[in-house]
Design an enzyme around this catalytic site. Structure first.
Site, mmCIF file in Angstrom:
data_model
loop_
_atom_site.group_PDB
_atom_site.id
_atom_site.type_symbol
_atom_site.label_atom_id
_atom_site.label_comp_id
_atom_site.label_asym_id
_atom_site.label_seq_id
_atom_site.Cartn_x
_atom_site.Cartn_y
_atom_site.Cartn_z
ATOM 1 N N SER A 128 3.337 -0.250 10.409
ATOM 2 C CA SER A 128 2.892 -1.075 11.522
ATOM 3 C C SER A 128 3.210 -0.365 12.845
ATOM 4 O O SER A 128 2.805 0.780 13.044
ATOM 5 C CB SER A 128 3.547 -2.461 11.424
ATOM 6 O OG SER A 128 2.987 -3.357 12.343
ATOM 7 N N ASP A 156 -0.258 1.572 7.395
ATOM 8 C CA ASP A 156 -0.984 0.570 8.179
ATOM 9 C C ASP A 156 -0.516 0.590 9.639
ATOM 10 O O ASP A 156 -0.080 -0.432 10.184
ATOM 11 C CB ASP A 156 -0.822 -0.823 7.572
ATOM 12 C CG ASP A 156 -2.136 -1.600 7.581
ATOM 13 O OD1 ASP A 156 -3.205 -0.974 7.696
ATOM 14 O OD2 ASP A 156 -2.096 -2.840 7.468
ATOM 15 N N HIS A 232 -1.421 -6.441 5.477
ATOM 16 C CA HIS A 232 -0.602 -5.600 6.340
ATOM 17 C C HIS A 232 0.860 -5.528 5.915
ATOM 18 O O HIS A 232 1.519 -4.511 6.137
ATOM 19 C CB HIS A 232 -0.700 -6.138 7.772
ATOM 20 C CG HIS A 232 0.016 -5.331 8.792
ATOM 21 N ND1 HIS A 232 -0.306 -4.016 9.072
ATOM 22 C CD2 HIS A 232 1.055 -5.648 9.618
ATOM 23 C CE1 HIS A 232 0.493 -3.565 10.033
ATOM 24 N NE2 HIS A 232 1.326 -4.523 10.367
#
Length: 311
Positions: A128, A156, A232
């Protein structure tokens, strides 16, 4: 089991999870940030992966993932970069750099007996916003570590709330092939990350600042894999504790279960690190040649492994 599938299962090394608390500025043997370290317990020299957590998450939420990676013969060092943070990630980049600078002196004494870190084989990965920080660190956006990274992995990765809404310092330039760096790059994406969980919950990995954009700016050698049916945070532990842990099941659109996505991420990272830290591309090539060996269905799989290929 196919040759490409073995990295998606736990490896042969027994693993110990170690918590190391930070020290003051006067102590070079204590880390600048709290650490969760996953280390093989059998003696030997092992490559090192610096692993950076996602936005407002705890490093402990990745304990199953980093244990998987360590079981294949890697030392994983996961700092807790912050507990609360605003949109500016500059401090996180500096903290990641200072943690990397601590490794030569501070890491060897805290590892199990006869376990030695091979810092000539060093990589950084992040999930992230941690993925953004990982790329920023290697690119020298905001701070640069004294050690060299041979590989960078974005899990991600996210660079803000949307195109034109990047967080400081911006990493994406929207120029294809603009990531000029010596490190090999891997980007792992989720197909559901750019979809909102509901009308009041924005996407956790919005289009315009997500895996697709990071992959477009990577030069060879690079890999880009997307798990189309997963979300995610689906690589986190099954049941991370506390309010934040429970929130990870509510805020992002998710796949059916976390286990397959976690195995995919762990295995893909292992295959990539073996190729670009240890010079053994067999597992990565096996995955390229047989994507069905992955425990998740891949909606994108691009392998640009020849450095002679230009951006």
């Amino acid at each position: 089991m196919s040759a490409g599938a073995r990295v998606f299962r736990l490896g042969n090394h027994e693993v110990q999870l170690l918590n190391v608390e930070p020290g003051g500025a006067a102590s070079s043997r204590l880390p600048p940030k709290p650490l969760l370290i996953a280390s093989p317990t059998d003696g030997g020299d092992f490559p090192v992966l610096l692993f950076l957590h996602g936005y407002l998450l705890y490093n402990s939420f990745y304990s199953q993932l980093i244990r998987h990676i360590a079981s294949h013969g890697f030392i994983v060092v996961a700092p807790q970069l912050y507990t609360l943070s605003g949109p500016d990630s500059t401090a996180e980049i500096h903290s990641a750099a200072s943690t990397a600078d601590w490794l030569p002196v501070g890491l060897p004494p805290v590892l199990p007996p006869s376990v030695r870190p091979d810092l000539a084989k060093l990589a950084v990965a992040g999930h992230s916003r941690g993925g953004k920080v990982a790329f920023a660190l290697v690119l020298g956006r905001g701070a640069r570590a004294s050690l060299s990274f041979s590989a960078v992995i974005g899990i991600d990765p996210v660079d803000g709330m949307g195109r034109g809404k990047q967080t400081v310092p911006p990493v994406l330039t929207y120029v294809p092939g603009s990531f000029a760096m010596e490190a090999a790059a891997m980007v792992l994406g989720s197909g559901l990350g750019e979809l909102p969980r509901g009308p009041l919950l924005p996407a956790c990995a919005p289009a315009g600042v997500n895996h697709r954009d990071f992959a477009a700016e990577c030069c060879p050698p690079s890999c880009y894999l997307v798990a189309g049916e997963y979300g995610h945070v689906d690589m986190l532990d099954d049941a991370p504790p506390g309010l934040r842990g429970r929130a990870t099941h509510c805020l992002c659109k998710a796949g059916a279960a976390r286990g397959p996505m976690r195995a995919f991420v762990g295995g893909a990272v292992v295959a990539f690190l073996r190729a670009f830290l240890e010079g053994d591309p067999r597992d990565l090539l096996a995955l390229r040649d047989d994507p069905a060996a992955s425990p998740v269905s891949l909606s994108a799989a691009t392998f640009l492994l020849e450095e002679t290929v230009t951006c």
